[in-house]
Write a protein that holds these residues in place. Structure first.
Motif, PDB file in Angstrom:
ATOM      1  N   TYR A 128       0.818  -1.202   0.000  1.00  0.00           N
ATOM      2  CA  TYR A 128       0.000   0.000   0.000  1.00  0.00           C
ATOM      3  C   TYR A 128       0.859   1.263   0.000  1.00  0.00           C
ATOM      4  O   TYR A 128       1.935   1.297   0.592  1.00  0.00           O
ATOM      5  CB  TYR A 128      -0.929   0.025   1.228  1.00  0.00           C
ATOM      6  CG  TYR A 128      -1.858  -1.155   1.251  1.00  0.00           C
ATOM      7  CD1 TYR A 128      -2.996  -1.179   0.451  1.00  0.00           C
ATOM      8  CD2 TYR A 128      -1.584  -2.252   2.052  1.00  0.00           C
ATOM      9  CE1 TYR A 128      -3.846  -2.272   0.464  1.00  0.00           C
ATOM     10  CE2 TYR A 128      -2.421  -3.349   2.065  1.00  0.00           C
ATOM     11  CZ  TYR A 128      -3.554  -3.358   1.262  1.00  0.00           C
ATOM     12  OH  TYR A 128      -4.386  -4.440   1.268  1.00  0.00           O
ATOM     13  N   THR A 153      -3.674   3.798  -1.727  1.00  0.00           N
ATOM     14  CA  THR A 153      -3.866   3.003  -2.937  1.00  0.00           C
ATOM     15  C   THR A 153      -3.092   1.706  -2.801  1.00  0.00           C
ATOM     16  O   THR A 153      -2.046   1.651  -2.167  1.00  0.00           O
ATOM     17  CB  THR A 153      -3.378   3.755  -4.199  1.00  0.00           C
ATOM     18  OG1 THR A 153      -2.033   4.185  -4.006  1.00  0.00           O
ATOM     19  CG2 THR A 153      -4.253   4.968  -4.489  1.00  0.00           C
ATOM     20  N   SER A 158      -8.710   1.535  -3.454  1.00  0.00           N
ATOM     21  CA  SER A 158      -8.384   2.953  -3.295  1.00  0.00           C
ATOM     22  C   SER A 158      -9.252   3.459  -2.152  1.00  0.00           C
ATOM     23  O   SER A 158     -10.452   3.189  -2.113  1.00  0.00           O
ATOM     24  CB  SER A 158      -8.694   3.708  -4.591  1.00  0.00           C
ATOM     25  OG  SER A 158      -8.489   5.085  -4.398  1.00  0.00           O
ATOM     26  N   SER A 160      -9.907   6.793   0.770  1.00  0.00           N
ATOM     27  CA  SER A 160      -9.575   8.125   1.276  1.00  0.00           C
ATOM     28  C   SER A 160     -10.265   8.316   2.618  1.00  0.00           C
ATOM     29  O   SER A 160     -11.341   7.784   2.864  1.00  0.00           O
ATOM     30  CB  SER A 160     -10.002   9.217   0.292  1.00  0.00           C
ATOM     31  OG  SER A 160     -11.400   9.182   0.083  1.00  0.00           O
ATOM     32  N   THR A 181     -14.212   4.153   0.117  1.00  0.00           N
ATOM     33  CA  THR A 181     -13.436   3.030  -0.394  1.00  0.00           C
ATOM     34  C   THR A 181     -13.936   2.635  -1.774  1.00  0.00           C
ATOM     35  O   THR A 181     -15.145   2.540  -1.993  1.00  0.00           O
ATOM     36  CB  THR A 181     -13.556   1.810   0.539  1.00  0.00           C
ATOM     37  OG1 THR A 181     -13.213   2.212   1.860  1.00  0.00           O
ATOM     38  CG2 THR A 181     -12.641   0.688   0.101  1.00  0.00           C
TER      39      THR A 181
END
Length: 195
Positions: A128, A153, A158, A160, A181
């Motif tokens: 990651y 990522t 991915s 945040s 996600t």
């Protein structure tokens, strides 16, 4: 002919004199810069290509490298440019690698107690990559914390979030705030055109 030779001699001596004056002036400026650096408040040492490693037996615990470091003895801290910090997990469970533009290392005796990094932070662990603007390692918690927005990522994922904590011993990650996600799946073989 004598006049031409005389002029050439004068020009040659003049050119040598100009080069000598320029060289002495450059040396004077260098010595002024060096003296200015020596009078920086509280700076005990300036180190180019800084590197520090902590070992336990024959195992690395952590390693810090930086393009340049300034050690402030009174504050027990090291200010670093372009730092790269590696934390080595026990039992060969992997390495957590963090780098940024600037940082500050706070010391407790000879131990690294806390590391604060800022600017284009990249944190790598397992497969990651984490990107953020600020990250802090606190020895007491044995964790890397990013208090701001993070983007993670990895293969097929991915993510945040607004706050991340990476526990070094367990290598567990905790996200808080608005977490988003995106999972991607790989389709192989004959069905590769359809997903």
């Amino acid at each position: 002919m004598r006049t031409v030779i005389g002029i050439l001699m004068i020009v040659t001596v003049g050119a040598v004199g100009v080069q000598l004056v320029r060289s002495q002036w450059a040396q004077h400026l260098r010595s002024l810069r060096t003296r200015e650096l020596d009078f920086l408040p509280q700076v005990s040492q300036r180190i180019q290509n800084f590197r520090r490693v902590k070992m336990e037996g024959d195992r690395k615990v952590w390693e810090v490298a930086a393009r340049e470091a300034q050690y402030f003895e009174e504050d027990k801290q090291i200010v670093v440019d372009e730092p790269e910090v590696s934390f080595f997990a026990k039992d060969d469970q992997g390495v957590v690698f963090v780098k940024g533009k600037q940082g500050k290392i706070l010391l407790e005796g000879r131990e690294m107690d806390r590391v604060d990094l800022e600017g284009d932070i990249e944190l790598r662990f397992r497969d990651y990559l984490v990107r953020t603007e600020r990250a802090t390692y606190q020895r007491a918690d044995d964790a890397v914390v990013s208090p701001g927005t993070v983007l993670v990522t990895g293969e097929g994922v991915s993510l945040s979030g607004e706050h991340m904590t990476l526990e070094m011993t367990s290598q567990r990650v905790k996200f808080e705030g608005k977490v988003r996600t995106v999972l991607e799946r790989k389709v192989e073989g004959a069905d590769a055109g359809r997903s």
